[in-house]
Design an enzyme around this catalytic site. Structure first.
Site, PDB file in Angstrom:
ATOM      1  N   CYS A 101     -54.853   7.544  10.618  1.00  0.00           N
ATOM      2  CA  CYS A 101     -53.549   6.957  10.309  1.00  0.00           C
ATOM      3  C   CYS A 101     -52.519   8.083  10.403  1.00  0.00           C
ATOM      4  O   CYS A 101     -52.669   9.109   9.731  1.00  0.00           O
ATOM      5  CB  CYS A 101     -53.590   6.393   8.887  1.00  0.00           C
ATOM      6  SG  CYS A 101     -51.997   5.866   8.255  1.00  0.00           S
ATOM      7  N   THR A 141     -49.360   8.037   9.458  1.00  0.00           N
ATOM      8  CA  THR A 141     -48.539   8.117   8.249  1.00  0.00           C
ATOM      9  C   THR A 141     -49.259   8.903   7.162  1.00  0.00           C
ATOM     10  O   THR A 141     -48.688   9.794   6.532  1.00  0.00           O
ATOM     11  CB  THR A 141     -48.246   6.687   7.732  1.00  0.00           C
ATOM     12  OG1 THR A 141     -47.849   5.874   8.828  1.00  0.00           O
ATOM     13  CG2 THR A 141     -47.192   6.696   6.662  1.00  0.00           C
ATOM     14  N   CYS A 193     -48.732   5.452  15.908  1.00  0.00           N
ATOM     15  CA  CYS A 193     -49.347   4.791  14.749  1.00  0.00           C
ATOM     16  C   CYS A 193     -50.624   4.188  15.295  1.00  0.00           C
ATOM     17  O   CYS A 193     -50.629   3.627  16.408  1.00  0.00           O
ATOM     18  CB  CYS A 193     -48.414   3.711  14.216  1.00  0.00           C
ATOM     19  SG  CYS A 193     -49.203   2.503  13.116  1.00  0.00           S
ATOM     20  N   THR A 194     -51.699   4.285  14.534  1.00  0.00           N
ATOM     21  CA  THR A 194     -52.998   3.884  15.091  1.00  0.00           C
ATOM     22  C   THR A 194     -53.117   2.376  15.323  1.00  0.00           C
ATOM     23  O   THR A 194     -54.013   1.935  16.031  1.00  0.00           O
ATOM     24  CB  THR A 194     -54.143   4.375  14.193  1.00  0.00           C
ATOM     25  OG1 THR A 194     -53.902   3.934  12.842  1.00  0.00           O
ATOM     26  CG2 THR A 194     -54.258   5.885  14.231  1.00  0.00           C
TER      27      THR A 194
HETATM   28  N1  DGL Z   1     -51.866   2.809  11.012  1.00  0.00           N
HETATM   29  C1  DGL Z   1     -50.965   3.600  10.288  1.00  0.00           C
HETATM   30  C2  DGL Z   1     -50.412   4.766  11.066  1.00  0.00           C
HETATM   31  O1  DGL Z   1     -51.080   5.269  11.939  1.00  0.00           O
HETATM   32  C3  DGL Z   1     -50.001   3.045   9.302  1.00  0.00           C
HETATM   33  C4  DGL Z   1     -49.635   1.633   9.318  1.00  0.00           C
HETATM   34  C5  DGL Z   1     -48.998   1.232   8.027  1.00  0.00           C
HETATM   35  O2  DGL Z   1     -49.764   0.860   7.141  1.00  0.00           O
HETATM   36  O3  DGL Z   1     -47.758   1.299   7.909  1.00  0.00           O
HETATM   37  O4  DGL Z   1     -49.334   5.242  10.808  1.00  0.00           O
END
Ligand code: DGL
Length: 258
Positions: free
Chosen positions: A69, A71, A179-180
């Site tokens: 992730c 974030t 974002c993944t």
């Molecule tokens: N999948 C996540 C990322 O890579 C975050 C998505 C989220 O929950 O906001 O940032």
């Protein structure tokens, strides 16, 4: 045993890339769906979740933890590394390869607001994008599209079009999927921006990094994958996962509120 976590299903874009290359490794996956989205959480909230998930992984025998992730990587990976001995692999927005490959000297970056406000993004941008026009765009609604299983629908195109059109107007030739969750929307984005724009999924680079840290496994008896969600709704979790990675008999599903 390699353990992956994300706020939800997005980290499966990294898991899937890993598993395709290294099918002999057992894995754990934790989708923190009870606390999704991570993109709007404070650093303190994200550290609290990451510590709980890390403890859970260690109890369950993990040897490497992948913060799948962007974030969470930006907000927590430093504290996790300071606190635990286990190796962590994190996500990096692929701004450097995008800037280096751009011929138009214009790149787009899609990520969560949390990722954009973190130090990691600011530093990477400053260091690698001199002379390049960087158009940043928070991916409003994109995480929800993936969680709802709406990739490939007209709703998806409606959400994505206003997000990427300003990038096309600025003549970008690279768009970073920061974002993944977003690689699961790659085909939809490509439909809107056209084939000439290159979409960068950082998962292969992350898998290379996992490879550097992991031990060689030659003869795993039976590979199993344990997938957990913090949400009580196991049925939706399983359906959501299968939509993204297909039906895989070696995946077992559990709910686990930690
Ligand atoms: N999948 C996540 C990322 O890579 C975050 C998505 C989220 O929950 O906001 O940032």
């Amino acid at each position: 045993m390699i353990a992956f976590f994300d706020s939800g299903l997005g980290g499966l874009s990294v898991w899937k890339t890993f598993q395709a290359q290294y099918p002999n490794y057992t894995t754990l996956y934790y989708a923190d769906q009870q606390y999704i989205p991570y993109g709007s959480k404070t650093k303190e909230e994200l550290i609290e979740r990451a510590v709980k998930i890390t403890d859970f992984f260690i109890e369950n025998g993990a040897s490497i933890i992948v913060v799948a992730c962007n974030t969470a990587t930006a907000a927590v990976i430093k504290s996790l590394r300071a606190q635990y001995n286990i190796p962590f692999v994190g996500m990096e927005p692929a701004v450097k390869p995008a800037a280096l490959s751009s011929k138009t000297k214009a790149i787009g970056v899609l990520a969560t607001e949390g990722t954009f406000s973190g130090e990691l993004f600011k530093q990477t941008k400053e260091k690698f994008t001199k002379g390049v026009n960087v158009i940043v765009q928070p991916g409003y609604g994109m995480v929800e599209l993936v969680e709802e299983g709406a990739a490939g629908t007209s709703k998806s195109l409606d959400v994505l079009t206003p997000l990427v059109t300003p990038m096309i107007n600025e003549n970008v030739d690279q768009i970073v999927l920061g974002c993944t969750h977003y690689p699961f929307l790659k085909e939809d984005i490509q439909k809107i921006v056209g084939e000439k724009v290159n979409l960068i999924d950082p998962a292969p680079a992350v898998v290379k990094q996992i490879k550097r840290l992991m031990p060689n496994v030659t003869n795993e008896e039976k590979v199993i994958h344990q997938f957990f969600t913090s949400s009580p709704d196991l049925v939706s979790f399983k359906a959501g996962v299968e939509k993204l990675i297909g039906n895989n008999n070696s995946v077992n599903y559990y709910t686990s509120s930690i």
